[in-house]
Every structure is written in C-alpha cells, then in structure tokens.
Design a protein around this motif. Sequence first.
Motif, PDB file in Angstrom:
ATOM      1  N   THR A 188      66.858  20.377 -90.523  1.00  0.00           N
ATOM      2  CA  THR A 188      66.532  21.799 -90.663  1.00  0.00           C
ATOM      3  C   THR A 188      65.161  21.984 -91.311  1.00  0.00           C
ATOM      4  OG1 THR A 188      68.894  22.296 -90.912  1.00  0.00           O
ATOM      5  CG2 THR A 188      67.332  24.002 -91.571  1.00  0.00           C
ATOM      6  N   LEU A 189      64.893  21.216 -92.364  1.00  0.00           N
ATOM      7  CA  LEU A 189      63.595  21.302 -93.037  1.00  0.00           C
ATOM      8  C   LEU A 189      62.461  20.855 -92.110  1.00  0.00           C
ATOM      9  CD1 LEU A 189      64.445  19.951 -96.613  1.00  0.00           C
ATOM     10  CD2 LEU A 189      63.804  22.293 -96.001  1.00  0.00           C
ATOM     11  N   THR A 190      62.730  19.814 -91.318  1.00  0.00           N
ATOM     12  CA  THR A 190      61.714  19.317 -90.374  1.00  0.00           C
ATOM     13  C   THR A 190      61.347  20.384 -89.356  1.00  0.00           C
ATOM     14  OG1 THR A 190      62.508  17.041 -90.604  1.00  0.00           O
ATOM     15  CG2 THR A 190      61.204  17.559 -88.651  1.00  0.00           C
ATOM     16  N   ALA A 191      62.377  20.988 -88.736  1.00  0.00           N
ATOM     17  CA  ALA A 191      62.123  22.027 -87.745  1.00  0.00           C
ATOM     18  C   ALA A 191      61.430  23.230 -88.370  1.00  0.00           C
ATOM     19  CB  ALA A 191      63.441  22.453 -87.094  1.00  0.00           C
ATOM     20  N   THR A 192      61.901  23.654 -89.557  1.00  0.00           N
ATOM     21  CA  THR A 192      61.321  24.823 -90.219  1.00  0.00           C
ATOM     22  C   THR A 192      59.873  24.574 -90.623  1.00  0.00           C
ATOM     23  OG1 THR A 192      63.515  25.392 -91.096  1.00  0.00           O
ATOM     24  CG2 THR A 192      61.600  26.450 -92.129  1.00  0.00           C
ATOM     25  N   GLY A 193      59.611  23.400 -91.230  1.00  0.00           N
ATOM     26  CA  GLY A 193      58.255  23.084 -91.673  1.00  0.00           C
ATOM     27  C   GLY A 193      57.270  23.003 -90.530  1.00  0.00           C
ATOM     28  N   ASN A 194      57.660  22.357 -89.436  1.00  0.00           N
ATOM     29  CA  ASN A 194      56.745  22.220 -88.303  1.00  0.00           C
ATOM     30  C   ASN A 194      56.559  23.538 -87.559  1.00  0.00           C
ATOM     31  OD1 ASN A 194      55.831  19.304 -87.945  1.00  0.00           O
ATOM     32  ND2 ASN A 194      58.006  19.019 -88.270  1.00  0.00           N
ATOM     33  N   ILE A 195      57.603  24.352 -87.472  1.00  0.00           N
ATOM     34  CA  ILE A 195      57.459  25.686 -86.868  1.00  0.00           C
ATOM     35  C   ILE A 195      56.511  26.534 -87.711  1.00  0.00           C
ATOM     36  CG2 ILE A 195      58.676  27.847 -86.390  1.00  0.00           C
ATOM     37  CD1 ILE A 195      61.082  26.125 -85.512  1.00  0.00           C
ATOM     38  N   MET A 196      56.602  26.388 -89.042  1.00  0.00           N
ATOM     39  CA  MET A 196      55.693  27.113 -89.935  1.00  0.00           C
ATOM     40  C   MET A 196      54.242  26.715 -89.668  1.00  0.00           C
ATOM     41  SD  MET A 196      55.336  26.839 -94.061  1.00  0.00           S
ATOM     42  CE  MET A 196      54.492  25.249 -93.869  1.00  0.00           C
ATOM     43  N   ILE A 197      53.988  25.396 -89.527  1.00  0.00           N
ATOM     44  CA  ILE A 197      52.628  24.924 -89.252  1.00  0.00           C
ATOM     45  C   ILE A 197      52.123  25.489 -87.923  1.00  0.00           C
ATOM     46  CG2 ILE A 197      51.256  22.885 -88.701  1.00  0.00           C
ATOM     47  CD1 ILE A 197      51.780  23.026 -91.624  1.00  0.00           C
ATOM     48  N   ILE A 198      52.955  25.460 -86.886  1.00  0.00           N
ATOM     49  CA  ILE A 198      52.556  25.964 -85.569  1.00  0.00           C
ATOM     50  C   ILE A 198      52.247  27.455 -85.631  1.00  0.00           C
ATOM     51  CG2 ILE A 198      53.341  26.365 -83.195  1.00  0.00           C
ATOM     52  CD1 ILE A 198      55.019  23.792 -83.478  1.00  0.00           C
ATOM     53  N   SER A 199      53.121  28.224 -86.286  1.00  0.00           N
ATOM     54  CA  SER A 199      52.910  29.679 -86.368  1.00  0.00           C
ATOM     55  C   SER A 199      51.649  30.018 -87.162  1.00  0.00           C
ATOM     56  CB  SER A 199      54.128  30.354 -86.994  1.00  0.00           C
ATOM     57  OG  SER A 199      54.344  29.905 -88.322  1.00  0.00           O
ATOM     58  N   LEU A 200      51.378  29.261 -88.227  1.00  0.00           N
ATOM     59  CA  LEU A 200      50.153  29.486 -89.000  1.00  0.00           C
ATOM     60  C   LEU A 200      48.913  29.252 -88.146  1.00  0.00           C
ATOM     61  CD1 LEU A 200      50.758  27.896 -92.541  1.00  0.00           C
ATOM     62  CD2 LEU A 200      50.273  30.294 -92.029  1.00  0.00           C
ATOM     63  N   ILE A 201      48.915  28.134 -87.423  1.00  0.00           N
ATOM     64  CA  ILE A 201      47.739  27.760 -86.633  1.00  0.00           C
ATOM     65  C   ILE A 201      47.468  28.772 -85.524  1.00  0.00           C
ATOM     66  CG2 ILE A 201      46.873  26.032 -84.991  1.00  0.00           C
ATOM     67  CD1 ILE A 201      48.242  23.909 -86.798  1.00  0.00           C
ATOM     68  N   TRP A 202      48.518  29.304 -84.915  1.00  0.00           N
ATOM     69  CA  TRP A 202      48.333  30.209 -83.786  1.00  0.00           C
ATOM     70  C   TRP A 202      48.138  31.664 -84.198  1.00  0.00           C
ATOM     71  CZ3 TRP A 202      47.365  28.828 -78.863  1.00  0.00           C
ATOM     72  CH2 TRP A 202      47.591  27.498 -78.530  1.00  0.00           C
ATOM     73  N   THR A 203      48.310  31.986 -85.496  1.00  0.00           N
ATOM     74  CA  THR A 203      48.167  33.381 -85.925  1.00  0.00           C
ATOM     75  C   THR A 203      47.054  33.596 -86.951  1.00  0.00           C
ATOM     76  OG1 THR A 203      49.904  33.059 -87.622  1.00  0.00           O
ATOM     77  CG2 THR A 203      50.583  33.936 -85.475  1.00  0.00           C
ATOM     78  N   VAL A 204      46.564  32.515 -87.577  1.00  0.00           N
ATOM     79  CA  VAL A 204      45.487  32.638 -88.560  1.00  0.00           C
ATOM     80  C   VAL A 204      44.175  32.268 -87.871  1.00  0.00           C
ATOM     81  CG1 VAL A 204      44.577  31.819 -90.760  1.00  0.00           C
ATOM     82  CG2 VAL A 204      47.035  32.153 -90.483  1.00  0.00           C
ATOM     83  N   SER A 205      43.216  33.161 -87.902  1.00  0.00           N
ATOM     84  CA  SER A 205      41.996  32.997 -87.104  1.00  0.00           C
ATOM     85  C   SER A 205      41.182  31.769 -87.503  1.00  0.00           C
ATOM     86  CB  SER A 205      41.124  34.257 -87.230  1.00  0.00           C
ATOM     87  OG  SER A 205      40.805  34.498 -88.595  1.00  0.00           O
ATOM     88  N   HIS A 206      41.053  31.492 -88.814  1.00  0.00           N
ATOM     89  CA  HIS A 206      40.196  30.368 -89.213  1.00  0.00           C
ATOM     90  C   HIS A 206      40.844  29.007 -88.963  1.00  0.00           C
ATOM     91  CE1 HIS A 206      42.504  30.885 -93.071  1.00  0.00           C
ATOM     92  NE2 HIS A 206      42.441  29.574 -93.044  1.00  0.00           N
TER      93      HIS A 206
END
Length: 313
Positions: free
Chosen positions: A34-52
């Motif tokens: 659960t932590l693995t899926a949550t952590g990696n989904i967090m990284i993906i969402s950050l990269i695709w939504t934060v401009s810098h």
Amino acid sequence: VGNRSIVTEFTLNAFPVLLEIRIFLFVVLLLTYTLTATGNIMIISLIWTVSHLQTPMYFFLSNLSFLDILYTTVVSPKLLACLLREEKTISFAGCITQTYFYFFLGTVEFILLAIMSFDRYVAICNPLRYTLIMNSRVSLLLVLGCWGGACLSVMTPTIIVTRLPYCRKEINHFFCDIAPLLQVACIDTRPIEKINFFLSALVILSSLAFTAGSYSYIISTILRIPSVQGRQKAFSTCASHITLVSIAYGTNIFVYVRPSQKFSLDFDKVAAVLITVVVPLLNPFIYSLRNEKVKEGLREKMNRFVSLTLRKT
C-alpha cells in the motif's frame, strides 16, 4: 523424462510456517504494498501537475515510479493470497505470465536507470546544449525504446521456459522465478542456465557499465567546478539516482549474474523480497527526501491543500 506428466499448475512453497506468522507477514507485506503504490502515485501526480517538475529528468522518474507500481504488483497480490490460503497454487499460464512480466519490468528498470544517468551526464557536462539534446521528443523516444526493447529481449527465454517438460509441481519460491522453475524441470537445464546467465549479465552489466561511465564524466566535471556551493548543487541533482542505482544493481547482480542459480534458493528468496517489495518502496522516499525540487513541489501541494481547506471552513 519417462515420469513426466502434463503440468497445469504449480504450488508455491515459499513460506511453510505457522498460520500466526503468515498472518503477521500478510499484514507487513500488505502495508508495504500500500505504501509503495501510494508513494509512487504521489511522485507521478507531483511530476505531472507541478510545472517546474515537467523536465526530462522527472519525466524519466515518473516512468520509474510507474514501473515500480507494476513491478511489485506482478508479485505482491499473489504472495498475499498465498499467505492467507492453505492452497498455494498458480496456474501454468499464470506462472509463465508472472515470469515474463517480472523479467520484462526488471529489464526496463536497468535500461531506464542507464537513460537517467545519460540525462544527468548531458545536464552537468553539456548544460548549454541540454534542452537541445534532451528535448521532449528525444525523451519520449528513449522511454519507448526502453519499454519496447525490454519487451522483445525477454521473449525468447520465456518461450524456452514455456516449452520445458516439468516433473514436479512444487516450486520452492513465492513467485515463478527462473531458478526454481528450472529446478522442477525433467531435463538437464545447464544450457538454459548459461543462456539466462549470459542475458542477465548482458542487460545488468552493460547498463551498469554505461551508468558508471556516465558518472565518471559527471564526477570529473563536478570536481572542476571552482565553488563548493556549485559542486554541492551539481552533486545534489545526482544523489538520489546514485542511491537508487546502488540498491538496484547491488541486489540483482548477486541473484542473477551467476553461472548456476539452482543451489542457493533460500538466499534468492530473501534477495527477491528486497528486489520486489523493499526497493519499489524505497524509491519514492529516496526521491522525496533527497531531491529539493520534489520536496518543493510537495510543499507547494500541501500549502495549496491547506489553504483550500481553511477557505472551505
């Protein structure tokens, strides 16, 4: 070969322990998954939504996070089911499918780590040409080549394993790895072991050599930077990737770059837990804790969430 029967399913005998211990392992592994899926989904969402963060380096990182989710999903759900059930079977087709995707995704990871090292090489050693060399089209083609090349390279050894005659159904592992599958085959598998050793060495050691070569140029360039602050800033962009490379190559070389893999399955099971469960969990934490831009993006998202919450209240 005379005692051979058609095998339609295998039994995974990795954890012959008491029910209480299996329940404890189930809880730990479920939490880890659960932590693995949550952590990696967090990284993906950050990269695709934060401009810098929408640069080639983080585009590759988002692919790595997506890869980690798939990689642990190939093994963890079946492992969790086997810990709770007395009948720990997997169909022949399911076993071969698991074998293929395990090695396919592992191959993708090594090629992707090498591509990420090349990206850091261009960024540090040729900064003025970075945007020209590592543009969005080149980054996309590198990732597509990475996934496509890995898909084709794993096809032949998987077909070989599919066509082997099997005498026993019990696999001494918690998933369908190559070594325990060869152990239950009815024929002399030493030629196949040599093929697997050659392919594993080719993928792992060649990508490691490319990565090491890139970082030798990177380090020599960093050491020529006159200011201490400049050297620290340049090295900080590589620190997370170096940590990731050390863990990934260190565990996989000991397991797969060996001429014979049949007589150390107990060690392989422990190493496989690190490869399939622990390493995918560590990746998002390594990048979120050691990468300033990711931490900045996370703070930006948290501040936006807090401000929206306060506005609603």
